[in-house]
Design an enzyme around this catalytic site. Structure first.
Site, PDB file in Angstrom:
ATOM      1  N   ILE A  51       4.935  13.032   4.643  1.00 50.62           N
ATOM      2  CA  ILE A  51       4.266  13.787   5.714  1.00 50.62           C
ATOM      3  C   ILE A  51       5.051  15.014   6.153  1.00 50.62           C
ATOM      4  O   ILE A  51       4.487  15.940   6.720  1.00 50.62           O
ATOM      5  CB  ILE A  51       4.002  12.910   6.962  1.00 50.62           C
ATOM      6  N   ALA A  74       0.285   7.440   9.273  1.00 52.68           N
ATOM      7  CA  ALA A  74       1.488   7.156   8.474  1.00 52.68           C
ATOM      8  C   ALA A  74       2.608   6.667   9.373  1.00 52.68           C
ATOM      9  O   ALA A  74       2.954   7.306  10.365  1.00 52.68           O
ATOM     10  CB  ALA A  74       1.925   8.409   7.730  1.00 52.68           C
ATOM     11  N   TYR A 141      10.776  -0.178  16.145  1.00 50.42           N
ATOM     12  CA  TYR A 141       9.444   0.260  15.702  1.00 50.42           C
ATOM     13  C   TYR A 141       8.618   0.753  16.891  1.00 50.42           C
ATOM     14  O   TYR A 141       8.115   1.884  16.893  1.00 50.42           O
ATOM     15  CB  TYR A 141       8.702  -0.890  14.993  1.00 50.42           C
TER      16      TYR A 141
HETATM   17  N1  LIG Z   1      -1.103  -2.977  11.544  1.00 50.96           N
HETATM   18  C1  LIG Z   1      -0.940  -3.145  12.849  1.00 50.96           C
HETATM   19  O1  LIG Z   1      -0.799  -4.276  13.330  1.00 50.96           O
HETATM   20  C2  LIG Z   1      -0.950  -1.947  13.769  1.00 50.96           C
HETATM   21  C3  LIG Z   1      -1.170  -2.167  15.144  1.00 50.96           C
HETATM   22  C4  LIG Z   1      -1.171  -1.052  15.989  1.00 50.96           C
HETATM   23  C5  LIG Z   1      -0.935   0.212  15.485  1.00 50.96           C
HETATM   24  N2  LIG Z   1      -0.712   0.374  14.164  1.00 50.96           N
HETATM   25  C6  LIG Z   1      -0.437   1.715  13.671  1.00 50.96           C
HETATM   26  O2  LIG Z   1      -1.445   2.057  12.734  1.00 50.96           O
HETATM   27  C7  LIG Z   1      -0.907   2.882  11.709  1.00 50.96           C
HETATM   28  C8  LIG Z   1      -1.309   2.359  10.348  1.00 50.96           C
HETATM   29  O3  LIG Z   1      -0.835   1.026  10.200  1.00 50.96           O
HETATM   30  P1  LIG Z   1      -1.256   0.133   8.954  1.00 50.96           P
HETATM   31  O4  LIG Z   1      -1.405  -1.267   9.441  1.00 50.96           O
HETATM   32  O5  LIG Z   1      -2.389   0.753   8.219  1.00 50.96           O
HETATM   33  O6  LIG Z   1       0.084   0.218   8.089  1.00 50.96           O
HETATM   34  P2  LIG Z   1       0.252   0.367   6.502  1.00 50.96           P
HETATM   35  O7  LIG Z   1       1.677   0.076   6.224  1.00 50.96           O
HETATM   36  O8  LIG Z   1      -0.798  -0.408   5.782  1.00 50.96           O
HETATM   37  O9  LIG Z   1      -0.049   1.913   6.280  1.00 50.96           O
HETATM   38  C9  LIG Z   1       0.873   2.909   6.645  1.00 50.96           C
HETATM   39  C10 LIG Z   1       0.862   3.931   5.536  1.00 50.96           C
HETATM   40  O10 LIG Z   1       1.718   5.009   5.910  1.00 50.96           O
HETATM   41  C11 LIG Z   1       2.362   5.474   4.743  1.00 50.96           C
HETATM   42  N3  LIG Z   1       3.571   6.192   5.132  1.00 50.96           N
HETATM   43  C12 LIG Z   1       4.602   5.742   5.893  1.00 50.96           C
HETATM   44  N4  LIG Z   1       5.525   6.700   6.045  1.00 50.96           N
HETATM   45  C13 LIG Z   1       5.090   7.783   5.363  1.00 50.96           C
HETATM   46  C14 LIG Z   1       5.602   9.079   5.147  1.00 50.96           C
HETATM   47  N5  LIG Z   1       6.782   9.464   5.655  1.00 50.96           N
HETATM   48  N6  LIG Z   1       4.890   9.958   4.392  1.00 50.96           N
HETATM   49  C15 LIG Z   1       3.694   9.590   3.868  1.00 50.96           C
HETATM   50  N7  LIG Z   1       3.147   8.360   4.037  1.00 50.96           N
HETATM   51  C16 LIG Z   1       3.839   7.469   4.780  1.00 50.96           C
HETATM   52  C17 LIG Z   1       2.653   4.204   3.937  1.00 50.96           C
HETATM   53  O11 LIG Z   1       2.843   4.479   2.564  1.00 50.96           O
HETATM   54  C18 LIG Z   1       1.407   3.370   4.203  1.00 50.96           C
HETATM   55  O12 LIG Z   1       0.426   3.535   3.192  1.00 50.96           O
HETATM   56  C19 LIG Z   1       0.589   2.944  11.965  1.00 50.96           C
HETATM   57  O13 LIG Z   1       0.893   4.196  12.560  1.00 50.96           O
HETATM   58  C20 LIG Z   1       0.882   1.813  12.912  1.00 50.96           C
HETATM   59  O14 LIG Z   1       1.955   2.112  13.777  1.00 50.96           O
HETATM   60  C21 LIG Z   1      -0.724  -0.662  13.284  1.00 50.96           C
END
Ligand SMILES: NC(=O)c1ccc[n+]([C@@H]2O[C@H](COP(=O)([O-])OP(=O)(O)OC[C@H]3O[C@@H](n4cnc5c(N)ncnc54)[C@H](O)[C@@H]3O)[C@@H](O)[C@H]2O)c1
Length: 332
Positions: A51, A74, A141
């Site tokens: 990113i 991300a 986190y």
């Molecule tokens: N899963 C949960 O329980 C949850 C709950 C609340 C909020 N969130 C938020 O939702 C968002 C998505 O979560 P998710 O569950 O889909 O997680 P996930 O791990 O499935 O997806 C996150 C994606 O971000 C990509 N990524 C991370 N760092 C990166 C970088 N520097 N450059 C490019 N790509 C990058 C990863 O490759 C991954 O595909 C996050 O921001 C998380 O904080 C998730």
């Protein structure tokens, strides 16, 4: 509408990409993960990379000058890992996001929706959270996500940049047509534990039955991932047309919670699981374990008022879709 989704190969971002496509929009995905095996992803404009990579962001925006806004999903999201490698989390989730926003503003993209976490609410003092609830992020986190919220807010005051934050707890389920779903290994999730116990014929233990909740067990907030994605679509449409104005909460931040409104207790969840899967799982009640917390759930009142969004998928459907998606990924 063209929309850039960072983390668009992940669980939530990819479901948002399908939801946007279904609604007639054009998602462009940026993710550091290599292209996923699922061939349905091939229908998206997909850029693999970081990113904070300025050259890559420039390429993307030059190739898609119509991109109106970014949905920023991300992030690294493993709470346990974040306690072992905090620098990684602050760098990836905080510093790189700031760099990305800086580049995007320079490239003329000045609207962003942030995937935030409701896990930063203080569940020591309450378990029902609206947007004004006090934050108390307890892991690197959660802090990396909270610090980003604060920094984006400062940037929005100094530059031509608008943003708001969706905060939510636990997504569950998969895309309803099973085009995408959770690909990780969340072994500690409640649903995963129930599936494991059922397949191994083990007893399932509910720890803690004397909490101050409607049935004494701890409480969680599950929202179907496709419902979450639909909220992002509604918000992107309104934000893109400048018809969405998110009020600032008592801490001066533009937040919309995406919650299930009532939460579900662990006892309730187990009972829905047993009836949805017709499992003969044996359940035992046990005492609290050290470190257990009551849990919590978020409201969806503001999302309903501003976006007309309310979570509509039943917990039973979400559980069954999770199981169907898992068996699609690893057929037995
Ligand atoms: N899963 C949960 O329980 C949850 C709950 C609340 C909020 N969130 C938020 O939702 C968002 C998505 O979560 P998710 O569950 O889909 O997680 P996930 O791990 O499935 O997806 C996150 C994606 O971000 C990509 N990524 C991370 N760092 C990166 C970088 N520097 N450059 C490019 N790509 C990058 C990863 O490759 C991954 O595909 C996050 O921001 C998380 O904080 C998730």
């Amino acid at each position: 509408m063209k929309i850039l989704i960072t983390g668009g190969a992940g669980y939530i971002g990819n479901t948002i990409a399908f939801a946007l496509t279904d609604a007639g929009h054009h998602p462009v995905i940026l993710d550091e993960q290599p292209f996923q095996a699922d061939e349905t992803l091939a229908s998206f404009d997909y850029y693999q990379g970081d990113i904070a990579d300025k050259a890559l962001l420039t390429n993307i925006i030059q190739a898609h000058p119509e991109i109106l806004l970014v949905i920023h999903c991300a992030a690294k999201i493993d709470v346990a890992e974040s306690t072992l490698e905090p620098e990684l989390y602050y760098k990836n989730n905080f510093s790189k996001s700031i760099e990305m926003v800086n580049h995007l503003i320079d490239l003329g993209v000045n609207k962003l929706i942030l995937s935030g976490t409701a896990s930063l609410y203080n569940s020591e003092t309450a378990y029902s959270f609206d947007e004004n609830a006090t934050p108390n992020p307890t892991s690197p986190y959660a802090r990396s996500k909270y610090f980003l919220e604060l920094a984006l807010n400062d940037i929005s005051k100094a530059r031509d940049f608008q943003f708001f934050i969706f905060r939510y707890f636990n997504p569950i389920g998969s895309d309803k047509e099973l085009r995408t779903g959770f690909r990780g290994a969340n072994k500690s999730s409640l649903l995963n534990s129930l599936i494991q116990c059922t397949s191994l014929n083990n007893r399932f233990q509910i720890n803690g039955t004397d909490w101050d909740t409607r049935d004494g067990s701890t409480i969680r907030d599950f929202v179907d991932v496709r419902d979450l994605a639909d909220a992002h679509v509604l918000a992107a449409e309104a934000f893109g047309k400048n018809t969405l104005s998110v009020p600032l909460n008592t801490f001066g931040l533009p937040i919309i919670n995406l919650g299930s409104e009532q939460g579900v207790t662990v006892k309730e969840f187990v009972s829905v699981f047993i009836s949805a899967t017709t499992s003969d799982l044996v359940v035992e009640l046990a005492g609290r374990r050290s470190g257990d917390i009551i849990g919590g759930y978020a409201s969806s009142k503001l999302a309903r008022e501003l976006l007309g969004w309310t979570p509509s998928t039943s917990l039973e459907t979400s559980i069954l879709n999770s199981i169907r998606w898992a068996s699609k990924l690893s057929p037995v």
